[in-house]
Design a protein around this motif. Structure first.
Motif, PDB file in Angstrom:
ATOM      1  N   VAL A 184       0.916  -1.179  -0.007  1.00  0.00           N
ATOM      2  CA  VAL A 184       0.044   0.080  -0.067  1.00  0.00           C
ATOM      3  C   VAL A 184       0.920   1.033  -0.023  1.00  0.00           C
ATOM      4  O   VAL A 184       1.629   1.537   0.954  1.00  0.00           O
ATOM      5  CB  VAL A 184      -1.004  -0.019   1.412  1.00  0.00           C
ATOM      6  N   VAL A 185       1.079   1.847  -1.105  1.00  0.00           N
ATOM      7  CA  VAL A 185       1.893   3.027  -1.225  1.00  0.00           C
ATOM      8  C   VAL A 185       0.961   4.256  -1.819  1.00  0.00           C
ATOM      9  O   VAL A 185       0.022   4.007  -2.333  1.00  0.00           O
ATOM     10  CB  VAL A 185       2.998   2.834  -2.411  1.00  0.00           C
ATOM     11  N   PRO A 186       1.159   5.455  -1.339  1.00  0.00           N
ATOM     12  CA  PRO A 186       0.416   6.600  -1.646  1.00  0.00           C
ATOM     13  C   PRO A 186       0.537   6.886  -3.221  1.00  0.00           C
ATOM     14  O   PRO A 186       1.668   6.831  -3.568  1.00  0.00           O
ATOM     15  CB  PRO A 186       0.751   7.674  -0.582  1.00  0.00           C
ATOM     16  N   VAL A 187      -0.790   7.262  -3.850  1.00  0.00           N
ATOM     17  CA  VAL A 187      -0.674   7.683  -5.052  1.00  0.00           C
ATOM     18  C   VAL A 187      -0.784   9.469  -4.832  1.00  0.00           C
ATOM     19  O   VAL A 187      -1.771  10.040  -4.363  1.00  0.00           O
ATOM     20  CB  VAL A 187      -1.688   7.275  -5.933  1.00  0.00           C
ATOM     21  N   ILE A 188       0.412  10.018  -5.407  1.00  0.00           N
ATOM     22  CA  ILE A 188       0.349  11.490  -5.102  1.00  0.00           C
ATOM     23  C   ILE A 188       0.345  12.137  -6.568  1.00  0.00           C
ATOM     24  O   ILE A 188       1.000  11.753  -7.499  1.00  0.00           O
ATOM     25  CB  ILE A 188       1.751  11.866  -4.503  1.00  0.00           C
ATOM     26  N   ASP A 189      -0.765  13.000  -6.794  1.00  0.00           N
ATOM     27  CA  ASP A 189      -0.940  13.501  -8.068  1.00  0.00           C
ATOM     28  C   ASP A 189      -0.190  14.647  -8.255  1.00  0.00           C
ATOM     29  O   ASP A 189       0.711  14.809  -9.130  1.00  0.00           O
ATOM     30  CB  ASP A 189      -2.575  13.942  -8.178  1.00  0.00           C
ATOM     31  N   ARG A 190      -0.217  15.777  -7.377  1.00  0.00           N
ATOM     32  CA  ARG A 190       0.369  16.916  -7.770  1.00  0.00           C
ATOM     33  C   ARG A 190       0.735  17.413  -6.230  1.00  0.00           C
ATOM     34  O   ARG A 190       0.095  17.343  -5.156  1.00  0.00           O
ATOM     35  CB  ARG A 190      -0.342  18.206  -8.303  1.00  0.00           C
ATOM     36  N   CYS A 191       2.020  18.294  -6.111  1.00  0.00           N
ATOM     37  CA  CYS A 191       2.426  18.965  -4.893  1.00  0.00           C
ATOM     38  C   CYS A 191       2.290  20.369  -5.298  1.00  0.00           C
ATOM     39  O   CYS A 191       2.701  20.837  -6.439  1.00  0.00           O
ATOM     40  CB  CYS A 191       3.983  18.628  -4.583  1.00  0.00           C
ATOM     41  N   TYR A 192       1.849  21.065  -4.636  1.00  0.00           N
ATOM     42  CA  TYR A 192       1.792  22.735  -4.422  1.00  0.00           C
ATOM     43  C   TYR A 192       2.383  23.247  -3.265  1.00  0.00           C
ATOM     44  O   TYR A 192       2.667  22.881  -2.253  1.00  0.00           O
ATOM     45  CB  TYR A 192       0.364  23.200  -4.531  1.00  0.00           C
ATOM     46  N   PRO A 193       3.078  24.661  -3.482  1.00  0.00           N
ATOM     47  CA  PRO A 193       3.776  25.148  -2.454  1.00  0.00           C
ATOM     48  C   PRO A 193       2.641  26.021  -1.467  1.00  0.00           C
ATOM     49  O   PRO A 193       1.458  25.940  -2.044  1.00  0.00           O
ATOM     50  CB  PRO A 193       4.367  26.472  -3.108  1.00  0.00           C
ATOM     51  N   LEU A 194       2.871  26.097  -0.487  1.00  0.00           N
ATOM     52  CA  LEU A 194       1.967  26.670   0.722  1.00  0.00           C
ATOM     53  C   LEU A 194       1.119  27.935  -0.006  1.00  0.00           C
ATOM     54  O   LEU A 194       0.060  28.134   0.142  1.00  0.00           O
ATOM     55  CB  LEU A 194       2.791  27.117   1.973  1.00  0.00           C
ATOM     56  N   SER A 195       1.709  28.632  -0.735  1.00  0.00           N
ATOM     57  CA  SER A 195       0.985  29.859  -1.366  1.00  0.00           C
ATOM     58  C   SER A 195       0.068  29.671  -2.271  1.00  0.00           C
ATOM     59  O   SER A 195      -0.741  30.435  -2.686  1.00  0.00           O
ATOM     60  CB  SER A 195       2.288  30.889  -2.056  1.00  0.00           C
ATOM     61  N   GLU A 196       0.168  28.347  -2.780  1.00  0.00           N
ATOM     62  CA  GLU A 196      -1.026  27.956  -3.779  1.00  0.00           C
ATOM     63  C   GLU A 196      -2.125  26.894  -3.223  1.00  0.00           C
ATOM     64  O   GLU A 196      -2.650  26.264  -3.937  1.00  0.00           O
ATOM     65  CB  GLU A 196      -0.027  27.360  -5.074  1.00  0.00           C
TER      66      GLU A 196
END
Length: 321
Positions: A288-300
């Motif tokens: 079971v591993v996470p599927v990460i679509d996108r990463c955004y910075p805090l400002s976004e």
């Protein structure tokens, strides 16, 4: 420190990136330097001010800094803290202790945190506290999953759903994933046995019966879901429309009492140590591993919430500091 501040209910446009005072930990609290946070449907519901959120804050949010799932490093501890010390890497769900994940620092009770596994990145760890726990407790505890069963995940391509698909496979059951066209290839890549494009087919009218349905995005009548259950099947509500919530709460128990099918809502227990240890083992085994679509910075964060609200995210959306 910088934080995303919410002073009124509304769209992501009401959120502001501001300089606010860095919190100081109380005697039983841990100050965490946040490295990553992840988004959940509950963040959108809190921002929009759905009815159950307004119970605590009828006119404006009870807490100005939203966000519940964090992973980070301990910066300081209160004098009564026993479990952690500065530099420890931790993760946890803040939804029961004041939120505050969308900030550079947050101070929280020590019992809301767990040590982050060394094998996980901060981004990966931030995806687990709510979505993975909901999936596990919904399938294993409420759904009583067994090997060989036919299991359907409605909303399989989102944060909870992608964890749920992999957990079903771990328990030796057959999984069908329901989601939009653009998510089907991803669902196949994480082990889904069968996929259904909800824009083309209504699984409640196909004639197929399932032993267990985990519903992440409920919006149909509860009687439609009942029709898709096998004679002793179980339907577990995780999330969905307001009408679906009320039906699961009030009609689900009645249906369960008057027949062999069981229908209800998962009573989720956040930050349960045994569950996080179990999921850690599955992660380290590659099950079971996470599927990460996108990463955004805090400002976004506003842009990230818009993307999540549109329903296009494949897996989890993560905020990085």
């Amino acid at each position: 420190m910088k934080a995303i501040v919410c002073t009124k209910y509304g769209s992501p446009d009401v959120l502001e990136l501001k300089e606010v005072e860095k919190p100081a930990p109380k005697d039983n609290e841990v100050l965490v330097k946040v490295h990553a946070a992840s988004l959940n449907a509950a963040d959108v519901e809190t921002l929009r001010g759905v009815f159950w959120v307004r119970i605590g804050g009828p006119l404006k949010p009870m807490y100005k800094i939203l966000g519940s799932d964090i992973a980070g490093r301990v910066a300081a501890v209160g004098r009564n803290v026993k479990q952690f010390q500065p530099s420890d890497e931790v993760f946890g769900d803040l939804s029961v202790c004041g939120f505050g994940a969308f900030a550079e620092y947050v101070s929280v009770p020590e019992n809301a945190l767990r040590l982050k596994p060394d094998s996980m990145t901060f981004e990966e760890a931030a995806t687990y506290p709510q979505a993975a726990i909901l999936a596990l407790q919904g399938l294993r505890d409420k759904g009583q999953i067994e090997p060989g069963q036919k299991v359907l995940i409605n909303g399989a391509g989102g944060g909870v759903g992608t964890f749920a698909v992999q957990i079903v496979k771990y328990f030796g059951a057959e999984v069908t994933g329901v989601d939009s066209t653009r998510k089907l290839d991803m669902l196949c890549s994480i082990g889904t046995d069968q996929v259904i494009d909800y824009t083309q087919e209504d699984f409640t009218k196909s004639g197929q019966r399932y032993d267990l349905i985990l519903d992440v995005v409920a919006y149909r009548s509860i009687f439609d879901y009942k029709r898709a259950l096998s004679p002793k099947g179980i339907y577990v509500f995780v999330g969905g429309s307001t009408a679906a919530i009320f039906q699961a709460l009030f009609l689900g128990p009645l249906i369960s009492m008057t027949g062999s099918r069981k229908m209800g809502i998962v009573m989720w227990k956040p930050n349960k140590k045994e569950d996080l240890v179990f999921l850690k083992k599955l992660f380290e085994a590659g099950k079971v591993v996470p599927v990460i679509d996108r990463c955004y910075p805090l400002s976004e964060v506003p842009e990230a919430l818009r993307y999540l609200e549109e329903g296009h995210a494949q897996g989890k959306v993560v905020i990085t500091m």
